[in-house]
Design an enzyme around this catalytic site. Structure first.
Site, PDB file in Angstrom:
ATOM      1  N   HIS A 383     -56.831  36.028  34.992  1.00  0.00           N
ATOM      2  CA  HIS A 383     -57.242  36.599  36.273  1.00  0.00           C
ATOM      3  C   HIS A 383     -56.866  38.073  36.319  1.00  0.00           C
ATOM      4  O   HIS A 383     -55.739  38.441  35.979  1.00  0.00           O
ATOM      5  CB  HIS A 383     -56.574  35.856  37.428  1.00  0.00           C
ATOM      6  CG  HIS A 383     -56.859  36.460  38.773  1.00  0.00           C
ATOM      7  ND1 HIS A 383     -55.882  37.036  39.553  1.00  0.00           N
ATOM      8  CD2 HIS A 383     -58.018  36.584  39.469  1.00  0.00           C
ATOM      9  CE1 HIS A 383     -56.423  37.480  40.672  1.00  0.00           C
ATOM     10  NE2 HIS A 383     -57.710  37.215  40.647  1.00  0.00           N
ATOM     11  N   SER A 384     -57.818  38.908  36.696  1.00  0.00           N
ATOM     12  CA  SER A 384     -57.574  40.333  36.878  1.00  0.00           C
ATOM     13  C   SER A 384     -57.021  40.958  35.592  1.00  0.00           C
ATOM     14  O   SER A 384     -57.640  40.848  34.532  1.00  0.00           O
ATOM     15  CB  SER A 384     -56.620  40.536  38.064  1.00  0.00           C
ATOM     16  OG  SER A 384     -56.522  41.897  38.405  1.00  0.00           O
TER      17      SER A 384
END
Length: 732
Positions: A383-384
């Site tokens: 994520h990210s």
């Protein structure tokens, strides 16, 4: 007097040896009767028996209104929710397993009994009554074997009594049922008073109330009491399947909080796992009934704690230079935004990458130990910033053939003068670290093996922080000297294998002289040593990912369509349409002339959300209406002619037929995008909710943190994992 009556009871009722021992101790009459009932002595063979003990009269009768049935115990564990203690039930399967182990363990058992629960992610030690996490650091929590529960007038959920109070209430209930005597006051050891009105109504009053039931003037709100977990409104899960089909490691992004509720990576991964388990039951039910599929295990990978821990000391250094104004905003910035700058630093990038790889390998090894029969595959979710870390890590993985060639190449450039203890001694003396030579020699570390050690390895053998930093700098310089003697940098080879085109490939440099010693001109990655994973991932899912932006900033315009990860064949870039951090990947693989929209992820309950269907429907109706008005206008403004009429109809009919199949559906079926995902589509976009469609700016931050609770994202992961299963979902 007591001894005389005791002898009469024993002689008259033929009390067994067990009850004789119980009666020999002065205890309340309630407890004595309870023990006699449990023992089942001949006390109950006669009816209408009256006897007196310590001035207390009791009527023992055999006219039982309903038979007594022992309570069904269920196991609970304590959990902190919003800084409050709550009690959560174990699944029915875990509770049965705990109860079976409890029944086999006697009170005199000295050896601790450990029971694995929650999909083998936790261990419960029965004697300690503690629940310990296996894969991540977490404070042990209390465990209870529960039978009785209470709830105040302002409380929402029932709270279990302690095991001692539960047994006390159960004994009183057993006597009340057996003797059919209700509406009696029972004083708890804690001082409160309990009134057993009937089997369905039981209340508790606080200590200090003299009259029972209390007068209305006292305004005491009674506490409701329930017996057995089946009598309280509580949803208890059945339990997770024992068989694990697939293992997924999830890497978080910047900062310690991962979602809008400021929860950590462990809580967010638990949320994603729960959504996945629910979708397995609803969308893969046929396979589940046939026992073809088991479950998917998701494990969190936390690197932020190591980066901001005492080992690096970076937080203290940042705190010394942080301004005192707007302290909360600056603290938030130091904990989150600075992670981006740390990843672009050669020193801390090495720490981050080493932490992620070592933690994944550690969790993988521990998982195999606890699941020795696991034969499934492994996937990665980032994520990210976590997706960028995994992307860089996967691009630097080596296949078995590459590893062999790399080892042969290193053998031709090994400096034999640096592979002995004397060379190590010279290196330590040059840095004033000769006092630590004995520690390294004790661990049989020479110069060659020192290059394979991480800073954590040096910490484990007892080297202080200062000498560790100096040794790591020495190792780095020694590696650079070997590279200069003939070994090419990793990123240069990586750039060639990726087939990426640099943005400044055909341009004349116009920048002034600058020291780029920590960066490679190939793809702009920080020049570090990328560790190897202990497995080959099946797929890599990037959610809310800035990979495309970072590649562009590093000076890359296009990725070779024939390129794929060395050890991973699947790649999915999943994003919310309003996510301000997410960027696309497919435009870097296809021609600039191709306008290829991302794949729309189906809603887990249907194809599209209602507001999107309505929006497309209105667009289609308005287009058809404009086309009809245009035809009417042409027929009015022009001279009627059969040829013109036929021509007009022929020009409209193919358009109507083409609109029957939307361009999106056509591209989803036929378009091939490079080999990063085996020729399949890479960019996948979620559908915004109706409330999000009103103001995309208002929900921008939330959209970047929505993936942990997104059932649509979880379903896409499950479809990829079970896509080749003939009974499961069809592949995307």
């Amino acid at each position: 007097m007591y001894q005389l009556e005791l002898e009469q009871i024993i002689r008259h009722f033929n009390v067994c040896q067990h009850c004789r021992r119980l009666l020999s101790v002065r205890r309340p009459l309630l407890w004595i009767i309870c023990d006699l009932i449990r023992c089942g002595t001949s006390l109950w063979e006669s009816s209408g028996i009256r006897w007196s003990w310590c001035g207390v009269s009791a009527l023992l009768s055999m006219s039982i209104s309903e038979p007594y049935e022992p309570v069904q115990y269920h196991w609970f564990y304590n959990k902190q929710v919003d800084s409050k203690d709550t009690w959560q039930p174990f699944s029915r399967e875990d509770s049965r397993r705990l109860e079976d182990a409890h029944s086999r363990v006697g009170k005199s058992e000295k050896d601790e009994v450990v029971v694995a629960t929650d999909g083998r992610r936790y261990d419960v030690k029965l004697c300690e009554r503690k629940r310990y996490s296996v894969y991540w650091e977490q404070k042990p929590t209390e465990v209870r074997r529960c039978s009785w529960f209470h709830k105040g007038s302002k409380e929402v959920t029932y709270t279990p009594y302690s095991e001692e109070l539960g047994d006390f209430l159960e004994d009183a209930y057993m006597i009340a049922v057996t003797l059919d005597e209700w509406k009696t006051n029972l004083e708890l050891p804690t001082g409160e008073t309990v009134i057993l009105h009937n089997p369905k109504l039981m209340t508790q009053y606080p200590s200090g109330c003299k009259d029972f039931p209390p007068s209305p003037s006292e305004r005491t709100q009674p506490i409701t009491i329930k017996r057995g977990v089946e009598n309280i409104p509580l949803e208890i899960p059945e339990g997770e399947p024992e068989i694990v089909d697939h293992l997924v490691f999830m890497v978080h992004g910047i900062g310690p909080a991962c979602d809008i509720r400021l929860r950590g990576i462990v809580q967010c991964v638990n949320e994603f796992r729960n959504a996945s388990n629910g979708l397995l039951n609803s969308h893969f039910r046929q396979s589940d009934d046939l026992c073809i599929i088991g479950r998917v295990e998701y494990l969190p990978v936390n690197w932020h704690k190591v980066l901001h821990g005492e080992t690096t000391g970076v937080d203290k250094d940042i705190e010394r230079i942080t301004l005192p104004s707007i302290s909360r905003l600056r603290q938030f910035s130091n904990d989150t935004v600075l992670d981006l700058f740390f990843y672009n630093s050669a020193t801390y990038c090495q720490t981050i990458v080493d932490t992620v790889a070592s933690e994944i390998n550690r969790l993988h090894s521990l998982f195999l130990q606890r699941n020795p029969h696991f034969t499934g595959h492994v996937s990665l979710v980032g994520h990210s910033l976590g997706s960028l870390i995994l992307f860089d890590l996967l691009t630097n993985q080596k296949t078995s053939a590459d590893a062999t060639a790399h080892e042969l190449q290193e053998d031709t450039h090994v400096d034999t003068g640096c592979s002995s203890f004397e060379s190590l001694e010279e290196a330590l003396k040059s840095h004033g670290l000769e006092e630590h030579l004995n520690v390294l020699q004790r661990e049989q570390v020479d110069m060659e093996s020192l290059t394979l050690c991480s800073e954590k390895d040096l910490q484990d053998i007892g080297l202080p922080l200062g000498p560790r930093k100096k040794l790591m700098d020495c190792v780095k310089k020694w590696k650079n000297s070997r590279i200069g003697s003939g070994n090419a940098p990793q990123n240069e080879t990586l750039s060639t294998s990726l087939g990426m085109r640099k943005a400044h490939e055909h341009q004349t440099p116009t920048t002034s002289a600058f020291d780029y010693q920590h960066f490679n001109v190939g793809i702009g990655q920080v020049s570090i040593d990328y560790p190897q994973l202990a497995f080959h991932p099946q797929a890599f899912f990037a959610v809310g990912s800035p990979i495309g932006m970072f590649l562009t900033v590093r000076g890359l315009k296009r990725i070779d369509p024939n390129y794929s990860f060395p050890t991973c064949k699947g790649f999915y870039n999943i994003f919310h349409p309003f996510d301000p951090v997410a960027y696309r990947i497919e435009p870097m693989l296809v021609s600039q002339d191709v306008d290829l929209p991302p794949m729309l992820i189906p809603h887990h309950k249907g194809r599209k959300r209602m507001h999107l269907e309505l929006k497309e429907g209105l667009t289609r109706v308005s287009s058809d209406l404009l086309g009809s008005l245009r035809m009417v206008w042409q027929s009015i403004s022009q001279v009627p002619s059969p040829a013109l009429a036929e021509g007009g109809l022929s020009s409209v009919t193919p358009t109507d037929e083409a609109e029957e199949v939307s361009p999106m559906e056509h591209e989803q079926r036929n378009f091939k995008v490079g080999m990063l995902n085996r020729g399949r589509r890479i960019d996948f976009v979620l559908q915004e909710t109706p409330i999000e469609s009103f103001n995309e700016y208002l929900f921008a931050i939330q959209s970047h943190l929505c993936y942990w609770e997104s059932e649509d994202t979880a379903l896409l992961v499950l479809k990829e994992i079970y896509g080749n299963n003939p009974v499961g979902c069809a592949p995307l």
